[in-house]
Design a protein around this motif. Structure first.
Motif, short mmCIF file in Angstrom:
data_model
loop_
_atom_site.label_atom_id
_atom_site.label_comp_id
_atom_site.label_asym_id
_atom_site.label_seq_id
_atom_site.Cartn_x
_atom_site.Cartn_y
_atom_site.Cartn_z
N ALA A 1 -4.83 43.46 -95.11
CA ALA A 1 -3.94 42.42 -95.61
C ALA A 1 -2.69 43.01 -96.27
N GLU A 2 -2.88 44.00 -97.13
CA GLU A 2 -1.73 44.56 -97.84
C GLU A 2 -0.74 45.25 -96.90
N PRO A 3 -1.18 46.15 -95.99
CA PRO A 3 -0.20 46.76 -95.09
C PRO A 3 0.46 45.76 -94.14
N LEU A 4 -0.26 44.73 -93.73
CA LEU A 4 0.35 43.72 -92.87
C LEU A 4 1.38 42.89 -93.64
N GLN A 5 1.07 42.56 -94.88
CA GLN A 5 2.04 41.84 -95.71
C GLN A 5 3.28 42.69 -95.94
N ALA A 6 3.10 43.99 -96.15
CA ALA A 6 4.25 44.88 -96.36
C ALA A 6 5.13 44.92 -95.12
N ALA A 7 4.53 44.87 -93.95
CA ALA A 7 5.29 44.94 -92.71
C ALA A 7 5.91 43.61 -92.33
N LEU A 8 5.21 42.53 -92.59
CA LEU A 8 5.64 41.21 -92.09
C LEU A 8 6.38 40.38 -93.12
#
Length: 384
Positions: A119-126
């Protein structure tokens, strides 16, 4: 089969998958053992299974258990249907509901079917698109075709598809991209497909090729070609000499037949025969597949941090090896169907820090919110 019997079949297939089988294996084994099931039944069961795999966390919560029954029940509830009308226990319907089938309303990452650790890396990317993208990945992917410009214009392909009863709409991601809006199941038996006028290929994948600077006379290497979809697209985009390579030669076994159907020439090369001095090298590297999870939902749940780190090492190694065999002044194209910065922007930054005399004129992300798969492409140019 009745609609209720299809639910029972999906429960059986999903239990096999949860026990360790791949989705394709489980569906194939069920089909072989269920000769009574017609083509419509098989398609319906397949859709139920893949819908459940895309939404495994949320359906399991709604259905009260991570089991075939729980996933199918959760899917019924997610669609706003009355489970009592489907779980009747009559004929071949699933058994009637009990207290054990009580579910709960999913929230947060559970509702988005996002693995907590991602969740955290996807939020950072998106960024602000995180929730919308994760919701898009819960739905079936559109079907896209690529018009083979080596054989037909877009108008000719559209007319041929219409004669086969297949309706399509233009897609803005690439001039060759058509989104199928009616009768997608007819494609592989259509004259337009069999005659090589069109190929199945995601619109974002086509956009990667559109971003690749190809001109007549160039020598081009598709370094991680797989089945050759992008090699075929490059051969149709310009009069270039295309070599296809893959670390696993078995993945390339269909390329000669596909190239013959498309009316283009592609040379299949083993690793020892690649050579050097290419003007363009495409590296569509192995990745997490996070941009295409709706096509391979099992991949989302199978990915681990250790596997992601191993993929990052493979990606960096491929970039460095491809750079060595690129001609001076050439273009190295890096592509993934990932949405994670660790596999995209961070890899480009790492390459530039390890290799001097390179420029990065283009980086581009393609989001599932644009309709196609999530993709990333970057161009790396070597000084002459």
């Amino acid at each position: 089969m009745t609609p209720q019997a299809r639910l029972s079949a999906a429960i059986d297939v999903l239990d096999r998958i949860l026990a360790g089988s791949t989705a394709e294996q489980a569906l194939t084994n069920w089909g072989r053992a269920s000769r009574f099931a017609g083509s419509g039944d098989r398609a319906a069961v397949r859709d139920l299974v893949f819908d459940a795999l895309r939404c495994k966390r949320s359906y399991a919560a709604l259905g009260g258990a991570l089991s075939g029954r729980g996933l199918v029940l959760g899917g019924v509830r997610a669609r706003g249907l009355d489970p009592a009308e489907w779980f009747t226990g009559e004929g071949h319907a699933p058994a009637v509901l009990s207290d054990a089938d009580a579910g709960l309303t999913p929230i947060g990452n559970l509702a988005l079917d996002c693995p907590d650790w991602l969740a955290e890396p996807l939020q950072a990317a998106l960024g602000a698109d995180f929730e919308g993208v994760m919701q898009a990945l819960q739905r079936r992917a559109p079907v896209f075709l690529r018009v083979n410009l080596a054989k037909a214009s877009v108008e000719t392909a559209l007319a041929a598809l219409a004669e086969d009863g297949i309706a399509c709409a233009l897609n803005p991601l690439a001039k060759t991209a058509l989104e199928v809006t009616e009768n997608a199941r007819k494609i592989q038996n259509s004259q337009a497909y069999l005659g090589g006028l069109v190929e199945l290929q995601d619109a974002a994948s086509q956009a990667v090729i559109a971003a690749t600077p190809l001109t007549d006379g160039q020598s081009v290497l598709d370094y991680c070609s797989g089945g050759g979809g992008k090699a075929l697209a490059m051969a149709a985009q310009a009069r270039v000499s295309v070599v296809a390579h893959d670390a696993d030669p078995r993945r390339m076994r269909d390329i000669p037949a596909r190239a013959a159907r498309a009316g283009v020439k592609i040379t299949v090369a083993q690793t020892a025969d690649i050579g050097t001095g290419y003007d363009v090298i495409l590296t569509d590297v192995p990745c997490s597949g996070s941009g295409s999870w709706r096509r391979d939902p099992q991949g989302k749940w199978a990915l681990t941090s250790a596997r992601l780190e191993a993929l990052r090492q493979i990606q960096a190694d491929i970039l460095d090896k491809a750079a060595v065999i690129l001609a001076p002044g050439g273009t190295l194209v890096y592509a993934t169907c990932s949405m994670l910065r660790a596999e995209n922007e961070d890899q480009i930054a790492g390459f530039l820090s390890r290799n001097h005399g390179w420029q990065n004129p283009l980086q581009r992300r393609f989001s599932p919110l644009e309709g196609a798969d999530g993709f990333f492409v970057a161009l790396l140019t070597r000084e002459a």
